[in-house]
Design a protein around this motif. Sequence first.
Motif, PDB file in Angstrom:
ATOM      1  N   PHE A   3       0.810  -1.207   0.000  1.00 31.26           N
ATOM      2  CA  PHE A   3       0.000   0.000   0.000  1.00 31.26           C
ATOM      3  C   PHE A   3       0.849   1.266   0.000  1.00 31.26           C
ATOM      4  O   PHE A   3       0.323   2.362   0.183  1.00 31.26           O
ATOM      5  N   LEU A  59      -6.796   3.476  -5.508  1.00 31.41           N
ATOM      6  CA  LEU A  59      -5.998   3.708  -4.305  1.00 31.41           C
ATOM      7  C   LEU A  59      -5.583   5.170  -4.225  1.00 31.41           C
ATOM      8  O   LEU A  59      -5.610   5.783  -3.147  1.00 31.41           O
ATOM      9  N   TYR A 268      -7.758   0.700   1.746  1.00 36.51           N
ATOM     10  CA  TYR A 268      -6.559   0.560   0.923  1.00 36.51           C
ATOM     11  C   TYR A 268      -6.538  -0.801   0.223  1.00 36.51           C
ATOM     12  O   TYR A 268      -6.199  -0.895  -0.964  1.00 36.51           O
ATOM     13  N   TRP A 272      -6.515  -1.274  -3.718  1.00 37.47           N
ATOM     14  CA  TRP A 272      -5.327  -1.885  -4.320  1.00 37.47           C
ATOM     15  C   TRP A 272      -5.712  -3.087  -5.172  1.00 37.47           C
ATOM     16  O   TRP A 272      -5.193  -3.268  -6.274  1.00 37.47           O
TER      17      TRP A 272
END
Length: 349
Positions: A3, A59, A268, A272
């Motif tokens: 991340f 993201l 996240y 992602w």
Amino acid sequence: MDFTPTEAQAAARDLAAGIFADLATHERLRAAGTGSDQELWKALTGAGLVAAVGELGLLGLVLLLEEQGRTTAQVPYAASCAFGLLAVAAHGTEEQRERLLPGIEDGSVVVAGAFPAQRGVRPAARGGLTGTVPVVPWLRDATHVLVADAGRRLWLVPLGAGGGAGVEETELTAPWSAGRLTLREAPAEPLGDAPGPGGPGAYADVLAVARTAFAGLQAGVCAGSLARAVAHTNTREQFGRPLATRQAVQLRAADAHMDVEAIRVTAYEAAWRRDAGLPYATHALTAAWWASEAGQRVVHTGQHLHGGAGADVAHPVHRHFLWGRQLDAYLGSGSEVLQELGELIAHAD
């Protein structure tokens, strides 16, 4: 999973943070009332922070919306990116992308979303769409609204110019420039190729994108609320000691911090996975559950740790409380989201 923001994502996040810090001040937010800040919106679009989302991915959008949430800045950022830019980019025809994306990117086209699927909305016999959507966030700012009808088909409806789509002002818990949408054989174009505009896959993707985006917004709202509470308890003294030295205050703040991190990391992860082309429907629901269930806990904590000041509706922390509760409701409330997540897992192949 990684991340860590790319250099471009980090630069965009820092630029957004600076713009929000400069323009989304308490005084300007009070002056805006329930409307949006058009000067701030022009600053964001002028800096390329809407157009950049196409390259930064979901993201990147989540990172940007966190910064918006920290200040509760009143602009249709999440809606126009989730229901407009990313939806058209992923599911629109080549002609729709060429026609709509430039306007969405420069802010002259703002898209709101009538989501989840609206049972009362259906194609009219003589063409267009008919039905009513009681509440659409940011509708009063919008030039278009993306409508999901009862069959989970996606339609873009232009607003204004007497085209059969009526907008009435509606008040929400948070000042989200919301409206009631009434469609009377309103002109509408399918998003994507016929037959079955958009299709169920497009609907599921747009809904999951929106859930992830608004979970990212909630992460920022909660982080901002907690930051205000920490600052207050470090400076407010009781019996000659800062409130922050009290164990009960520390434990309450620590629980809130863990909730904020859970909201952030699940948002996240969902973002992602979408950017990586991996299945992410359950992850988007997980992020929505944390944003709803934990989000309302955090904003209650933020207000509680302010003591009597937290009860003042004019205090900045109260705005975080209103946004947190509105996001809780908008995402479906924790129990509803958890039921949907359970059903999705149970029926997975």
